[in-house]
Scaffold this active site. Structure first.
Site, PDB file in Angstrom:
ATOM      1  N   HIS A 185       0.102   7.647  10.214  1.00 28.14           N
ATOM      2  CA  HIS A 185       0.042   7.075  11.627  1.00 28.14           C
ATOM      3  C   HIS A 185       0.474   8.098  12.521  1.00 28.14           C
ATOM      4  O   HIS A 185       0.933   9.220  12.156  1.00 28.14           O
ATOM      5  CB  HIS A 185       1.189   5.774  11.680  1.00 28.14           C
ATOM      6  N   LEU A 238       0.891  -1.158   0.098  1.00 26.96           N
ATOM      7  CA  LEU A 238       0.072   0.100   0.128  1.00 26.96           C
ATOM      8  C   LEU A 238       0.835   1.405   0.113  1.00 26.96           C
ATOM      9  O   LEU A 238       1.983   1.141   0.813  1.00 26.96           O
ATOM     10  CB  LEU A 238      -1.011  -0.084   1.244  1.00 26.96           C
ATOM     11  N   GLU A 281       6.594  -3.049  12.480  1.00 25.67           N
ATOM     12  CA  GLU A 281       6.226  -2.374  13.676  1.00 25.67           C
ATOM     13  C   GLU A 281       4.512  -2.361  13.766  1.00 25.67           C
ATOM     14  O   GLU A 281       4.295  -2.317  14.775  1.00 25.67           O
ATOM     15  CB  GLU A 281       6.601  -0.927  13.588  1.00 25.67           C
ATOM     16  N   ASP A 282       3.916  -2.433  12.610  1.00 28.82           N
ATOM     17  CA  ASP A 282       2.425  -2.387  12.765  1.00 28.82           C
ATOM     18  C   ASP A 282       1.523  -3.509  13.321  1.00 28.82           C
ATOM     19  O   ASP A 282       0.450  -3.460  13.877  1.00 28.82           O
ATOM     20  CB  ASP A 282       1.822  -2.104  11.274  1.00 28.82           C
ATOM     21  N   CYS A 319       8.853   1.860  11.506  1.00 29.03           N
ATOM     22  CA  CYS A 319       8.201   0.711  10.871  1.00 29.03           C
ATOM     23  C   CYS A 319       9.039  -0.486  10.768  1.00 29.03           C
ATOM     24  O   CYS A 319       8.657  -1.648  10.655  1.00 29.03           O
ATOM     25  CB  CYS A 319       7.536   1.119   9.509  1.00 29.03           C
ATOM     26  N   ARG A 326      -6.048   3.898  10.352  1.00 28.49           N
ATOM     27  CA  ARG A 326      -5.814   2.394  10.787  1.00 28.49           C
ATOM     28  C   ARG A 326      -6.227   1.717  11.867  1.00 28.49           C
ATOM     29  O   ARG A 326      -6.521   0.579  12.319  1.00 28.49           O
ATOM     30  CB  ARG A 326      -4.329   2.207  10.301  1.00 28.49           C
ATOM     31  N   ASP A 336       3.719  -5.742   2.487  1.00 29.93           N
ATOM     32  CA  ASP A 336       4.057  -4.805   3.226  1.00 29.93           C
ATOM     33  C   ASP A 336       4.426  -5.475   4.804  1.00 29.93           C
ATOM     34  O   ASP A 336       4.642  -4.825   5.781  1.00 29.93           O
ATOM     35  CB  ASP A 336       2.761  -3.919   3.894  1.00 29.93           C
ATOM     36  N   ARG A 373      -3.325  -6.133   4.946  1.00 26.65           N
ATOM     37  CA  ARG A 373      -2.160  -6.353   6.020  1.00 26.65           C
ATOM     38  C   ARG A 373      -2.898  -7.466   7.088  1.00 26.65           C
ATOM     39  O   ARG A 373      -1.948  -7.771   7.766  1.00 26.65           O
ATOM     40  CB  ARG A 373      -1.700  -5.090   6.553  1.00 26.65           C
TER      41      ARG A 373
END
Ligand code: CIR
Length: 252
Positions: free
Chosen positions: A160, A18, A65-66, A247, A130, A60, A85
């Site tokens: 973010h 993305l 980190e996400d 990230c 998100r 991705d 994701r």
């Protein structure tokens, strides 16, 4: 002090991830080199790095980190907010379980770790495109159970919270104009980013060193006043995919 990090190699399909950026087509060999330099830098700073292989079908997934937040007392596995994701988190969970007890964010809650800013035992949780209200509250309650405090922070634009606000040591935050006067951060000193250097807002504090993307001289000059060693890293290819320094790793 951080002693460990988890990273994941960018896969050959990483350019299918993305992005909202219009900075051109990213190069696989180049992001591979930039990512390798990042990992080596963490190792130089004394971190033991667990490097995971690329995850086919999840372009991705190297933005590890996400999908989790690892605190001194508990790890939280998130539920990423972007549909493509979802699922990345299940593959990293067994790795994290080797280090911490794990608690999960569940539907309808969504959280991206990029929205979670840790400053000591206080956590700012961005409510963004998100991370939704339910995810934010679930995360806040878990953190509180383990002795932390938290504040929800609406993120009206940008991907973010940590695209715009980061901790650069002591009581100082590096912030974009959007958050310069935000009440949630009133107790902190702030370094304000120039509008054309906002990408450098995603600067990462690791063991009393600042990792900052190269090519942002005014931000570097402002950070130098903090007196910490600064390491510039080339992030051109991740930037094309809306990613930054934070990230690329989970640090704990
Ligand atoms: C995404 O849109 O999810 C990725 N292309 C970029 C994620 C960046 N992650 C982060 O800032 N923590």
């Amino acid at each position: 002090m951080f002693t460990h990090a988890i990273t994941r190699r960018p896969g050959p399909d990483f350019a299918d991830g993305l992005t909202t950026a219009t900075l051109g087509t990213p190069d696989h060999a180049l992001i591979g080199d930039q990512h390798r330099t990042y990992v080596k830098t963490l190792q130089t700073l004394g971190l033991e790095v667990v490097e995971l292989a690329a995850l086919p079908g999840y372009p991705d997934a190297y933005f590890v980190e996400d999908v989790a937040l690892i605190t001194p007392h508990v790890a939280i596995i998130t539920n990423p907010g972007a549909a493509p994701r979802k699922g990345e988190q299940t593959t990293i969970e067994p790795v994290i379980e080797q280090f911490r007890d794990v608690v999960r964010i569940t539907e309808p809650g969504t959280v991206d770790g990029g929205d979670v800013l840790m400053v000591g035992s206080h956590f700012f949780i961005g409510v963004s495109e998100r991370t939704n209200q339910s995810g934010c509250e679930q995360l806040g309650q878990i953190l509180k159970r383990y002795g932390n405090s938290w504040t929800a922070v609406p993120v009206e634009s940008g991907l973010h919270l940590k695209s715009a606000v980061n901790h650069v040591g002591g009581t100082t935050l590096l912030v974009t104009e959007q958050f310069a006067d935000h009440g949630a951060f009133r107790r902190y000193e702030k370094i304000l980013l120039d509008v054309d250097e906002e990408y450098a807002g995603n600067t990462l504090l690791i063991n009393d060193h600042l990792l900052t993307p190269s090519g942002f001289p005014r931000t570097k000059a402002k950070l130098e006043r903090l007196g910490l060693p600064i390491i510039e890293l080339e992030m051109s290819e991740a930037r094309k995919m809306d990613g930054g320094l934070t990230c690329f790793s989970l640090r704990f």
